[in-house]
Design a protein around this motif. Structure first.
Motif: not given
Length: 165
Positions: A30-34, A42-45, A57-60, A83-86
């Motif tokens: 999900i993180i690297f699909e875009s 936002e990733i958790w959602d 917890a696994t997401v974090y 904020t994270y930048d892939p």
């Protein structure tokens, strides 16, 4: 998932004595699909909507691992939220222009900034490794048109908006 990312992550996990799990892989997919910036919430959602069995917890923990493995970059776009930048691996020296009205974030690169960065750091006895500039501005759409589609979309999507100054 990009093979290069998976290979680098697997090597990193091995050095840490960790293993690849289906939940972690779902998060990474999900993180690297875009290449869009995102927050942990936002990733958790997106994980919940994908019906993954990954916990918050696994997401974090996965985000922290990806940052430590140098596959994800934590950036400061203001508002005291991580904020994270892939996509920083492709462009390690890129900059961000942030609309203080609607929260829209644009990445930009400029060879003049790169040259200035190189000249300044070398003159002071350093060798540049990377650089990041954050410019906060108004995108003018709200002022000139009276309405901003980016602001409307951000509110409908429940995205965090900048605090008015």
């Amino acid at each position: 998932m990009l093979a290069e990312i998976q290979e680098k992550l697997n090597s990193f996990l091995k050095t840490k004595g960790l293993r690849s799990t289906p939940q972690r892989n779902a998060i990474i997919d999900i993180i690297f699909e875009s290449d869009e910036h995102f927050t942990a919430d936002e990733i958790w959602d997106r994980i919940r909507r994908a019906n993954s069995k990954a916990s918050r917890a696994t997401v974090y923990r996965t985000l922290a691992l990806l940052v430590e493995a140098d596959l994800l970059h934590e950036i400061d776009l203001g508002e005291d939220t991580k904020t994270y930048d892939p996509n920083f691996n492709d462009k390690p020296s890129h900059n961000h222009l942030i609309c203080i009205d609607c929260g829209k974030v644009l990445e930009f690169e400029d060879s003049h900034i790169e040259l200035l960065n190189d000249c300044l750091t070398r003159r002071m006895g350093f060798r540049p490794k990377s650089q990041s500039i954050r410019i906060e501005a108004n995108c003018e759409i709200l002022r000139t048109k009276g309405a901003c589609q980016n602001l409307l979309h951000a509110r409908l999507a429940g995205k965090r908006l900048p605090k008015k100054r």
